[in-house]
Design an enzyme around this catalytic site. Structure first.
Site, PDB file in Angstrom:
ATOM      1  CG  HIS A   1      -1.714 -22.730 -25.987  1.00  0.00           C
ATOM      2  ND1 HIS A   1      -1.950 -23.549 -27.072  1.00  0.00           N
ATOM      3  CD2 HIS A   1      -1.407 -23.569 -24.962  1.00  0.00           C
ATOM      4  CE1 HIS A   1      -1.797 -24.818 -26.698  1.00  0.00           C
ATOM      5  NE2 HIS A   1      -1.463 -24.858 -25.434  1.00  0.00           N
TER       6      HIS A   1
ATOM      7  CD  GLN B   1      -0.389 -28.990 -25.889  1.00  0.00           C
ATOM      8  OE1 GLN B   1      -0.529 -27.776 -25.744  1.00  0.00           O
ATOM      9  NE2 GLN B   1      -1.281 -29.866 -25.453  1.00  0.00           N
TER      10      GLN B   1
ATOM     11  CD  GLU C   1      -3.271 -25.912 -21.891  1.00  0.00           C
ATOM     12  OE1 GLU C   1      -2.703 -25.618 -22.962  1.00  0.00           O
ATOM     13  OE2 GLU C   1      -3.448 -27.091 -21.518  1.00  0.00           O
TER      14      GLU C   1
ATOM     15  CD  GLU D   1      -1.637 -33.152 -26.646  1.00  0.00           C
ATOM     16  OE1 GLU D   1      -2.708 -32.537 -26.667  1.00  0.00           O
ATOM     17  OE2 GLU D   1      -0.859 -33.149 -25.685  1.00  0.00           O
TER      18      GLU D   1
HETATM   19  N1  CMX Z   1      -3.677 -16.248 -29.359  1.00  0.00           N
HETATM   20  C1  CMX Z   1      -3.991 -14.932 -29.345  1.00  0.00           C
HETATM   21  N2  CMX Z   1      -5.165 -14.442 -29.850  1.00  0.00           N
HETATM   22  C2  CMX Z   1      -6.026 -15.330 -30.346  1.00  0.00           C
HETATM   23  C3  CMX Z   1      -5.769 -16.714 -30.372  1.00  0.00           C
HETATM   24  C4  CMX Z   1      -4.531 -17.166 -29.852  1.00  0.00           C
HETATM   25  N3  CMX Z   1      -4.213 -18.456 -29.857  1.00  0.00           N
HETATM   26  N4  CMX Z   1      -6.826 -17.343 -30.926  1.00  0.00           N
HETATM   27  C5  CMX Z   1      -7.709 -16.389 -31.241  1.00  0.00           C
HETATM   28  N5  CMX Z   1      -7.228 -15.177 -30.895  1.00  0.00           N
HETATM   29  C6  CMX Z   1      -7.882 -13.885 -31.123  1.00  0.00           C
HETATM   30  C7  CMX Z   1      -8.179 -13.695 -32.596  1.00  0.00           C
HETATM   31  O1  CMX Z   1      -7.074 -13.126 -33.263  1.00  0.00           O
HETATM   32  C8  CMX Z   1      -9.374 -12.794 -32.582  1.00  0.00           C
HETATM   33  O2  CMX Z   1      -8.973 -11.474 -32.407  1.00  0.00           O
HETATM   34  P1  CMX Z   1      -9.619 -10.295 -33.300  1.00  0.00           P
HETATM   35  O3  CMX Z   1     -11.077 -10.281 -32.889  1.00  0.00           O
HETATM   36  O4  CMX Z   1      -8.868  -9.078 -32.879  1.00  0.00           O
HETATM   37  O5  CMX Z   1      -9.414 -10.702 -34.712  1.00  0.00           O
HETATM   38  C9  CMX Z   1     -10.129 -13.232 -31.319  1.00  0.00           C
HETATM   39  O6  CMX Z   1      -9.151 -13.895 -30.485  1.00  0.00           O
HETATM   40  C10 CMX Z   1     -11.248 -14.214 -31.630  1.00  0.00           C
HETATM   41  O7  CMX Z   1     -10.673 -15.244 -32.412  1.00  0.00           O
HETATM   42  P2  CMX Z   1     -11.428 -16.129 -33.465  1.00  0.00           P
HETATM   43  O8  CMX Z   1     -10.469 -16.450 -34.565  1.00  0.00           O
HETATM   44  O9  CMX Z   1     -12.754 -15.516 -33.819  1.00  0.00           O
HETATM   45  O10 CMX Z   1     -11.620 -17.475 -32.679  1.00  0.00           O
HETATM   46  P3  CMX Z   1     -12.719 -17.889 -31.596  1.00  0.00           P
HETATM   47  O11 CMX Z   1     -13.202 -16.720 -30.790  1.00  0.00           O
HETATM   48  O12 CMX Z   1     -13.687 -18.784 -32.235  1.00  0.00           O
HETATM   49  O13 CMX Z   1     -11.755 -18.804 -30.687  1.00  0.00           O
HETATM   50  C11 CMX Z   1     -10.593 -19.080 -28.667  1.00  0.00           C
HETATM   51  C12 CMX Z   1     -10.698 -18.245 -29.933  1.00  0.00           C
HETATM   52  C13 CMX Z   1      -9.383 -18.594 -27.890  1.00  0.00           C
HETATM   53  C14 CMX Z   1     -11.879 -18.898 -27.838  1.00  0.00           C
HETATM   54  C15 CMX Z   1     -10.429 -20.591 -29.092  1.00  0.00           C
HETATM   55  O14 CMX Z   1      -9.244 -20.717 -29.843  1.00  0.00           O
HETATM   56  C16 CMX Z   1     -10.403 -21.543 -27.941  1.00  0.00           C
HETATM   57  O15 CMX Z   1     -11.443 -21.975 -27.426  1.00  0.00           O
HETATM   58  N6  CMX Z   1      -9.190 -21.926 -27.477  1.00  0.00           N
HETATM   59  C17 CMX Z   1      -9.051 -22.849 -26.353  1.00  0.00           C
HETATM   60  C18 CMX Z   1      -8.897 -24.276 -26.792  1.00  0.00           C
HETATM   61  C19 CMX Z   1      -7.650 -24.513 -27.594  1.00  0.00           C
HETATM   62  O16 CMX Z   1      -6.938 -23.606 -27.982  1.00  0.00           O
HETATM   63  N7  CMX Z   1      -7.388 -25.830 -27.858  1.00  0.00           N
HETATM   64  C20 CMX Z   1      -6.206 -26.271 -28.575  1.00  0.00           C
HETATM   65  C21 CMX Z   1      -5.046 -26.564 -27.629  1.00  0.00           C
HETATM   66  C22 CMX Z   1      -5.326 -27.756 -26.721  1.00  0.00           C
HETATM   67  C23 CMX Z   1      -4.274 -27.949 -25.640  1.00  0.00           C
HETATM   68  O17 CMX Z   1      -3.461 -27.064 -25.386  1.00  0.00           O
HETATM   69  O18 CMX Z   1      -4.283 -29.037 -25.022  1.00  0.00           O
HETATM   70 CO    CO Z   2      -1.707 -26.682 -24.358  1.00  0.00          CO
END
Ligand code: CMX
Ligand code: CO
Length: 152
Positions: free
Chosen positions: A87, A63, A137, A46
Site C-alpha cells: 500500500h 514501512q 492509507e 513492523e
Molecule cells: N492492493 C491492491 N489490491 C488489493 C490489495 C492491495 N493491497 N489487497 C486486496 N486487493 C484486491 C484483491 O486483489 C481483490 O481483487 P479481485 O477481487 O480483483 O481479486 C480485492 O482487493 C479483494 O481482496 P481479497 O484478497 O478478497 O481481500 P479482502 O477483501 O479480504 O481484503 C482489504 C482487502 C483491502 C479490505 C484488506 O486488505 C484490508 O482491510 N486492508 C486494510 C488493513 C491493512 O492492509 N493492514 C495492514 C497494514 C497496516 C498498516 O499499514 O499500518
Molecule cells: Co501503512
C-alpha cells in the site's frame, strides 16, 4: 486545487521475515530503522525506516510489515502475491475530515472511525477497488511522532 494530502507518509512493503528484510534495506540502501512496533489489531510486526523529513513538518518512511497471524490482511495478501509493495500512505493534518471528503466523492473507506497506526498515528484506508487498484492509507501523525521511540 491544493490537496489536503501533503506528503507520502510511507510505502507499505509486505515481507516474510522482518529482520532479514530490514538487513537488506540497511546493507543495500543504507536505510536505518527509526522505529519498530507490533500492531495486534492490524496483525503485523513492523519497522519504519525514515527516508526524509517533509515540508509539512512530517516525514516519509518505508514501512516493512511481517504478518503475525495467518488471518491478517498482510498474510492474506502475501499468500496471493508474495512479498512486495502492499500500500501507499498519504499524510494529512486531519484524517477524519480528509477521509470524509474522499468518501463524499463515492470512494469507500475501510473503517467508520480511524484506527491506530504506526507511532501513535491515526489511520484509515480507501478500498483498492475504488482507487484504481491501489490500497491507500490516510495518516494523521501523532504530535510527538518524530522522536523515534520504540515500543507499544
Ligand atoms: N492492493 C491492491 N489490491 C488489493 C490489495 C492491495 N493491497 N489487497 C486486496 N486487493 C484486491 C484483491 O486483489 C481483490 O481483487 P479481485 O477481487 O480483483 O481479486 C480485492 O482487493 C479483494 O481482496 P481479497 O484478497 O478478497 O481481500 P479482502 O477483501 O479480504 O481484503 C482489504 C482487502 C483491502 C479490505 C484488506 O486488505 C484490508 O482491510 N486492508 C486494510 C488493513 C491493512 O492492509 N493492514 C495492514 C497494514 C497496516 C498498516 O499499514 O499500518
Ligand atoms: Co501503512
Amino acid at each position: 486545487m491544493s490537496s489536503p494530502l501533503t506528503r507520502i507518509d510511507h510505502i507499505g512493503i509486505a515481507c516474510h521475515d522482518l529482520d532479514a528484510t530490514v538487513d537488506f534495506y540497511r546493507s543495500t540502501y543504507g536505510f536505518e530503522v527509526f522505529h519498530t512496533e507490533t500492531n495486534d489489531e492490524q496483525g503485523v510486526r513492523e519497522a519504519m525506516l525514515k527516508i526524509n523529513d517533509t515540508g509539512d513538518g512530517g516525514a516519509s518512511y518505508l514501512q516493512i510489515l511481517e504478518p503475525i497471524r495467518e488471518d491478517s490482511a498482510i498474510a492474506k495478501w502475501m499468500a496471493k502475491n508474495g512479498e512486495g509493495v502492499h500500500h501507499i500512505a498519504f499524510g494529512t493534518a486531519d484524517v477524519v475530515t480528509t477521509t470524509d471528503a474522499i468518501v463524499g466523492k463515492g470512494i469507500r473507506s475501510l473503517y467508520e472511525q480511524p484506527r491506530r497506526g504506526s507511532m501513535g498515528s491515526t489511520i484509515n484506508f480507501l478500498h483498492p477497488k475504488d482507487a484504481h487498484g491501489v490500497l491507500v492509507e490516510l495518516v494523521q501523525a501523532a504530535d510527538d511522532a518524530h522522536d523515534g521511540h520504540d515500543g507499544h
